[in-house]
Design a protein around this motif. Structure first.
Motif, PDB file in Angstrom:
ATOM      1  N   SER A   1       4.872  -5.364  -2.000  1.00 17.92           N
ATOM      2  CA  SER A   1       4.052  -4.848  -3.459  1.00 17.92           C
ATOM      3  C   SER A   1       5.262  -4.537  -4.372  1.00 17.92           C
TER       4      SER A   1
ATOM      5  N   ASP B   1       5.578  -4.048 -10.327  1.00 20.10           N
ATOM      6  CA  ASP B   1       5.094  -3.407  -9.543  1.00 20.10           C
ATOM      7  C   ASP B   1       3.555  -3.953  -9.266  1.00 20.10           C
TER       8      ASP B   1
ATOM      9  N   GLU C   1       2.210  -5.346 -12.965  1.00 21.00           N
ATOM     10  CA  GLU C   1       2.910  -4.416 -13.667  1.00 21.00           C
ATOM     11  C   GLU C   1       4.356  -4.865 -13.624  1.00 21.00           C
TER      12      GLU C   1
ATOM     13  N   GLY D   1       5.875   6.345 -13.599  1.00 14.00           N
ATOM     14  CA  GLY D   1       4.651   6.249 -13.922  1.00 14.00           C
ATOM     15  C   GLY D   1       4.549   6.596 -15.483  1.00 14.00           C
TER      16      GLY D   1
ATOM     17  N   CYS E   1       9.300   4.683  -8.653  1.00 16.82           N
ATOM     18  CA  CYS E   1       8.583   3.836  -9.791  1.00 16.82           C
ATOM     19  C   CYS E   1       8.505   5.110 -10.595  1.00 16.82           C
TER      20      CYS E   1
ATOM     21  N   GLN F   1      -6.470   2.739  -6.076  1.00 18.23           N
ATOM     22  CA  GLN F   1      -5.917   3.840  -6.989  1.00 18.23           C
ATOM     23  C   GLN F   1      -7.007   4.546  -7.742  1.00 18.23           C
TER      24      GLN F   1
ATOM     25  N   LYS G   1       7.648   3.499  -3.162  1.00 15.24           N
ATOM     26  CA  LYS G   1       7.209   2.448  -2.348  1.00 15.24           C
ATOM     27  C   LYS G   1       8.155   2.421  -1.260  1.00 15.24           C
TER      28      LYS G   1
ATOM     29  N   ARG H   1      -5.542  -1.634  -7.552  1.00 11.85           N
ATOM     30  CA  ARG H   1      -5.823  -0.788  -8.531  1.00 11.85           C
ATOM     31  C   ARG H   1      -7.247  -0.124  -8.167  1.00 11.85           C
TER      32      ARG H   1
ATOM     33  N   THR I   1      -0.220  -3.356  -7.544  1.00  5.29           N
ATOM     34  CA  THR I   1      -1.174  -2.274  -7.323  1.00  5.29           C
ATOM     35  C   THR I   1      -2.452  -2.738  -7.006  1.00  5.29           C
TER      36      THR I   1
ATOM     37  N   ASP J   1      -0.878   6.663  -2.515  1.00  2.00           N
ATOM     38  CA  ASP J   1       0.135   5.800  -1.907  1.00  2.00           C
ATOM     39  C   ASP J   1      -0.399   4.590  -1.493  1.00  2.00           C
TER      40      ASP J   1
ATOM     41  N   LYS K   1      -0.258   1.796  -4.212  1.00  2.00           N
ATOM     42  CA  LYS K   1       0.874   1.395  -4.680  1.00  2.00           C
ATOM     43  C   LYS K   1       2.123   0.953  -3.501  1.00  2.00           C
ATOM     44  N   SER K   2       2.121   1.635  -2.293  1.00  2.00           N
ATOM     45  CA  SER K   2       3.182   1.528  -1.344  1.00  2.00           C
ATOM     46  C   SER K   2       2.633   0.461  -0.074  1.00  2.00           C
TER      47      SER K   2
END
Length: 275
Positions: free
Chosen positions: A161, A135, A104, A43, A41, A142, A75, A139, A137, A153, A156-157
């Motif tokens: 997801s 995508d 996203e 960013g 992905c 994150q 991911k 959040r 997430t 990680d 996101k992964s």
């Protein structure tokens, strides 16, 4: 496990066949499947989204710079990708460890060629398929990881997801490559549009994304690249309906021509714990 000689004689072919059969696959419009090798992905590939994330960071005391070049994260190629085929009602379970799941929308390209340090003018030739994906997430995870300067990680992964609509063959004449200003990428939640942009507002084009990534890793057939999201990211709750689309720009909705199969899914309840 036995002696070294017995261990060396064990044949991995059965294990490799099981691994190959368990890899994620995305449906191809018209028939067939795209076997996923890796998922990358990009960013911060739209200026407005970079600023959006920077403003959130400032509010939390996290420094950043929206002018930075896009970077890449991964991911899982086994459990993250969700095949949102057009004729299947897809439900994505709400993930664990979060109370701030966000969407996203992104253009996704599937590679059929190989290369390292690929020049920009040759990079699009590695891509054989294009689609629309999302995508997802965690959040809050994150944000916490960024504040502690830790890898994110887990944000996101995670399982399910990366929902992805059906892929279609990509050629140099396709509008995604030849006329990005005429392509509108959009995400609607429960019928309300939250994200909308034209593809010419990418900081790095599709070809540039592929070329930049090829500087970091040797690209291979089966690599799937999510090319970044525009501004407007927002939260998701169980019961929400998500529709990701790519269509030609026009003066009215009735004049839209959809370029790709939509990525359509809903958010379900969290999965029950297993023993």
């Amino acid at each position: 496990w036995g002696s070294p000689s017995k261990l060396a004689s064990r044949r991995p072919s059965a294990w490799l066949r099981r691994m190959a059969s368990s890899t994620s696959r995305v449906s191809i419009a018209g028939g067939g499947e795209f076997a996923v090798r890796r998922v990358y992905c990009v960013g911060r590939n739209y200026w407005a989204h970079a600023v959006e994330m920077e403003e959130r960071g400032k509010a939390l005391g996290i420094a950043g710079d929206p002018r930075e070049a896009p970077f890449f994260f991964q991911k899982s190629s086994f459990d993250a990708v969700v095949d949102c085929a057009a004729d299947i009602a897809t439900t994505v379970p709400y993930p664990s460890l979060t109370s701030q799941l966000e969407f996203e929308v992104e253009v996704v390209v599937g590679l059929v060629g190989s290369g390292s340090d690929v020049p920009v003018d040759e990079a699009a030739g590695l891509a054989g398929y294009v689609g629309v994906g999302c995508d997802l997430t965690r959040r809050d995870l994150q944000t916490e990881a960024k504040a502690k300067r830790r890898p994110w990680d887990a944000a996101k992964s995670f399982d399910f997801s990366a929902p992805c609509g059906q892929l279609v063959p990509l050629t140099p004449e396709d509008l995604v490559l030849a006329n990005p200003e005429g392509c509108v990428l959009e995400l609607a939640k429960n019928g309300h549009v939250h994200q909308r942009t034209t593809l010419d507002l990418m900081i790095f084009s599709v070809a540039e994304c592929i070329a930049e990534l090829s500087k970091e890793v040797a690209l291979k057939p089966g690599d799937l690249i999510f090319t970044g999201t525009p501004a407007g990211v927002n939260d998701l709750k169980p019961g929400d309906d998500v529709l990701c689309s790519l269509y030609t720009s026009g003066p009215a909705e009735e004049k839209r021509a959809f370029l790709l199969p939509s990525c359509h899914f809903s958010i379900g309840n969290p999965r029950p714990p297993t023993d």
